[in-house]
Design a protein around this motif. Structure first.
Motif, PDB file in Angstrom:
ATOM      1  N   UNK A   1       0.846  -1.349   0.252  1.00 27.87           N
ATOM      2  CA  UNK A   1       0.107  -0.062   0.046  1.00 27.87           C
ATOM      3  C   UNK A   1       0.872   1.177   0.205  1.00 27.87           C
ATOM      4  N   UNK A   2       0.439   2.129  -0.665  1.00 30.45           N
ATOM      5  CA  UNK A   2       1.334   3.472  -0.899  1.00 30.45           C
ATOM      6  C   UNK A   2       0.606   4.461  -0.065  1.00 30.45           C
ATOM      7  N   UNK A   3       1.521   5.698   0.397  1.00 38.04           N
ATOM      8  CA  UNK A   3       0.912   6.671   1.316  1.00 38.04           C
ATOM      9  C   UNK A   3      -0.179   7.362   0.536  1.00 38.04           C
ATOM     10  N   UNK A   4      -0.105   7.285  -1.145  1.00 36.79           N
ATOM     11  CA  UNK A   4      -1.197   8.000  -1.637  1.00 36.79           C
ATOM     12  C   UNK A   4      -2.440   7.552  -1.129  1.00 36.79           C
ATOM     13  N   UNK A   5      -2.593   6.377  -0.938  1.00 37.50           N
ATOM     14  CA  UNK A   5      -3.884   5.618  -0.493  1.00 37.50           C
ATOM     15  C   UNK A   5      -4.572   6.170   0.610  1.00 37.50           C
ATOM     16  N   UNK A   6      -3.767   6.579   1.587  1.00 33.36           N
ATOM     17  CA  UNK A   6      -4.145   7.189   2.733  1.00 33.36           C
ATOM     18  C   UNK A   6      -4.200   8.702   2.883  1.00 33.36           C
ATOM     19  N   UNK A   7      -4.257   9.416   1.657  1.00 32.66           N
ATOM     20  CA  UNK A   7      -4.195  10.803   1.632  1.00 32.66           C
ATOM     21  C   UNK A   7      -5.331  11.480   1.887  1.00 32.66           C
ATOM     22  N   UNK A   8      -5.188  12.610   2.642  1.00 33.08           N
ATOM     23  CA  UNK A   8      -6.708  13.434   3.025  1.00 33.08           C
ATOM     24  C   UNK A   8      -6.197  15.050   2.595  1.00 33.08           C
ATOM     25  N   UNK A  28     -10.927   8.918  10.654  1.00 33.90           N
ATOM     26  CA  UNK A  28     -11.889   7.816   9.892  1.00 33.90           C
ATOM     27  C   UNK A  28     -11.545   7.716   8.484  1.00 33.90           C
ATOM     28  N   UNK A  29     -11.260   8.733   7.937  1.00 32.68           N
ATOM     29  CA  UNK A  29     -10.804   9.000   6.549  1.00 32.68           C
ATOM     30  C   UNK A  29      -9.682   7.999   6.405  1.00 32.68           C
ATOM     31  N   UNK A  30      -8.459   8.201   6.868  1.00 35.05           N
ATOM     32  CA  UNK A  30      -7.399   7.154   6.748  1.00 35.05           C
ATOM     33  C   UNK A  30      -7.873   5.855   6.749  1.00 35.05           C
ATOM     34  N   UNK A  31      -8.498   5.531   7.790  1.00 30.00           N
ATOM     35  CA  UNK A  31      -9.144   3.938   8.183  1.00 30.00           C
ATOM     36  C   UNK A  31      -9.968   3.482   6.861  1.00 30.00           C
ATOM     37  N   UNK A  32     -10.885   4.450   6.682  1.00 28.48           N
ATOM     38  CA  UNK A  32     -11.741   4.116   5.497  1.00 28.48           C
ATOM     39  C   UNK A  32     -11.064   3.640   4.245  1.00 28.48           C
ATOM     40  N   UNK A  33      -9.877   4.615   4.083  1.00 28.09           N
ATOM     41  CA  UNK A  33      -9.283   4.581   2.821  1.00 28.09           C
ATOM     42  C   UNK A  33      -8.170   3.284   2.789  1.00 28.09           C
ATOM     43  N   UNK A  34      -7.777   2.912   4.149  1.00 29.63           N
ATOM     44  CA  UNK A  34      -6.728   1.780   4.155  1.00 29.63           C
ATOM     45  C   UNK A  34      -7.664   0.394   3.945  1.00 29.63           C
ATOM     46  N   UNK A  42      -5.868  -1.795  -4.665  1.00 31.61           N
ATOM     47  CA  UNK A  42      -5.192  -0.626  -5.161  1.00 31.61           C
ATOM     48  C   UNK A  42      -5.444   0.743  -4.341  1.00 31.61           C
ATOM     49  N   UNK A  43      -4.881   1.776  -4.578  1.00 33.52           N
ATOM     50  CA  UNK A  43      -5.078   2.939  -3.667  1.00 33.52           C
ATOM     51  C   UNK A  43      -6.496   3.286  -3.862  1.00 33.52           C
ATOM     52  N   UNK A  44      -7.013   3.692  -2.799  1.00 35.12           N
ATOM     53  CA  UNK A  44      -8.540   4.170  -2.788  1.00 35.12           C
ATOM     54  C   UNK A  44      -8.499   5.455  -1.729  1.00 35.12           C
ATOM     55  N   UNK A  45      -7.948   6.580  -2.479  1.00 36.78           N
ATOM     56  CA  UNK A  45      -8.108   7.633  -1.622  1.00 36.78           C
ATOM     57  C   UNK A  45      -9.379   8.152  -0.945  1.00 36.78           C
ATOM     58  N   UNK A  46      -9.321   8.617   0.114  1.00 35.60           N
ATOM     59  CA  UNK A  46     -10.635   9.110   0.839  1.00 35.60           C
ATOM     60  C   UNK A  46     -10.017  10.714   1.231  1.00 35.60           C
ATOM     61  N   UNK A  47     -10.823  11.672   0.852  1.00 35.73           N
ATOM     62  CA  UNK A  47     -10.409  13.024   1.153  1.00 35.73           C
ATOM     63  C   UNK A  47     -11.615  13.542   2.092  1.00 35.73           C
ATOM     64  N   UNK A 152     -19.980  17.531   7.622  1.00 36.14           N
ATOM     65  CA  UNK A 152     -18.777  17.512   6.639  1.00 36.14           C
ATOM     66  C   UNK A 152     -19.000  16.494   5.901  1.00 36.14           C
ATOM     67  N   UNK A 153     -17.996  16.063   5.073  1.00 33.03           N
ATOM     68  CA  UNK A 153     -18.167  14.974   3.891  1.00 33.03           C
ATOM     69  C   UNK A 153     -16.839  14.294   3.996  1.00 33.03           C
ATOM     70  N   UNK A 154     -16.786  13.096   3.606  1.00 32.22           N
ATOM     71  CA  UNK A 154     -15.528  12.282   3.263  1.00 32.22           C
ATOM     72  C   UNK A 154     -15.972  11.763   1.695  1.00 32.22           C
ATOM     73  N   UNK A 155     -14.948  11.996   0.775  1.00 32.98           N
ATOM     74  CA  UNK A 155     -15.121  11.456  -0.590  1.00 32.98           C
ATOM     75  C   UNK A 155     -13.898  11.127  -1.222  1.00 32.98           C
ATOM     76  N   UNK A 156     -14.255  10.080  -2.179  1.00 35.48           N
ATOM     77  CA  UNK A 156     -13.195   9.529  -2.800  1.00 35.48           C
ATOM     78  C   UNK A 156     -12.250  10.446  -3.828  1.00 35.48           C
ATOM     79  N   UNK A 157     -10.979  10.109  -3.967  1.00 37.90           N
ATOM     80  CA  UNK A 157     -10.175  10.823  -4.641  1.00 37.90           C
ATOM     81  C   UNK A 157     -10.636  10.581  -6.185  1.00 37.90           C
ATOM     82  N   UNK A 158      -9.806  11.370  -7.256  1.00 39.66           N
ATOM     83  CA  UNK A 158     -10.016  11.352  -8.701  1.00 39.66           C
ATOM     84  C   UNK A 158      -9.470   9.831  -8.928  1.00 39.66           C
ATOM     85  N   UNK A 159      -8.525   9.387  -8.215  1.00 37.64           N
ATOM     86  CA  UNK A 159      -7.773   7.858  -8.678  1.00 37.64           C
ATOM     87  C   UNK A 159      -8.726   6.647  -8.271  1.00 37.64           C
TER      88      UNK A 159
END
Length: 280
Positions: A1-8, A28-34, A42-47, A152-159
């Protein structure tokens, strides 16, 4: 897993109470992304987003709602609302099925999303410990019954493999608990003048709105009796008319008193304080 997958998203400067709330949500965003990254392979970024993502429609009755109840070092609730299409998307991912925009929401999908969030809660509880201590998290499939103290909101990144959006709301009790917390490195050493520190911390909470409830009594009922209830039914409680009623704060009994009428509204004349709310 890359750091990109845990980005906020970046965290702008803000008051302590909001900064602590954002730090809690970013866990929670980092945990959901992980968890999503592990499932997707594959990386699933949550912002973290302060506002609703673009193309987010209005609230629908079909949206999936989950309440996360926290106990331990932090006490309160967080509500999660996932639009139906997004709930189907993560359910299909969790079940190992291909994405299908035409798929209908089924009970299997609800169970999949709930199990996914339980795994996320497990990761979050572990990550929360470093900053706030031991926190127990429990899921309930329900809509919140309280007004939010923050949202507020949590949402997936473009990738991400597919778009995902989730609205979060913190109860006033959870928001207050976070506002009163301090990172371990900044907690002051207690001194004889410690009351000044306590009063300063308490001052952070003075503008936080909390909901209080009057409890006139309780009763346990059989399911058959509940199903027979209708207009005109009378439910007898376990308390007599002359007995004092309870005043609850976030479900905790803090006082008892007698019911009065104030300008046509119910009120409570406090006769006994069971929990001291502030010293001095």
């Amino acid at each position: 897993m890359t750091d990109e997958s845990l980005a906020t998203s970046p965290s702008p400067a803000m008051p302590h109470s909001d900064a602590e709330a954002q730090a809690y949500i970013e866990v929670w965003a980092a945990s959901l992304s992980q968890v999503l990254s592990q499932i997707a392979g594959a990386p699933f970024t949550i912002e973290y987003l302060a506002d609703a993502p673009a193309e987010t429609g209005p609230v629908q009755e079909t949206d999936l709602r989950i309440v996360i109840v926290a106990a331990g070092a932090l006490r309160g609730e967080m509500s999660l609302r996932i639009p139906r299409p997004d709930a189907i998307g993560v359910a299909l991912l969790f079940l190992g099925e291909p994405q299908d925009p035409a798929a209908e929401f089924k009970s299997d999908h609800q169970e999949a999303v709930e199990e996914l969030l339980r795994q996320v809660a497990g990761h979050a509880a572990t990550a929360l410990k470093a900053r706030w201590g031991e926190v127990q998290l429990r899921l309930e499939a329900a809509a919140p019954s309280w007004s939010p103290g923050a949202s507020g909101w949590l949402a997936s990144g473009s990738a991400a493999a597919f778009p995902f959006r989730m609205e979060w709301q913190l109860s006033a009790a959870m928001h207050a608990a976070l506002a009163a917390s301090q990172p371990p490195e900044s907690k002051p050493v207690e001194t004889p003048a410690g009351n000044e520190t306590e009063n300063g911390t308490l001052g952070l909470l003075m503008d936080v709105k909390l909901e209080v409830t009057l409890r006139f009594g309780e009763r346990s009922m059989l399911l058959r009796d509940i199903l027979e209830l209708g207009e005109g039914s009378v439910v007898e409680l376990d308390r007599e008319v002359e007995e004092p009623v309870d005043l609850l704060l976030d479900g905790k009994l803090i006082a008892r008193g007698e019911v009065v009428i104030v300008d046509g509204n119910y009120g409570l004349r406090i006769q006994e304080m069971l929990t001291p709310l502030a010293a001095g």
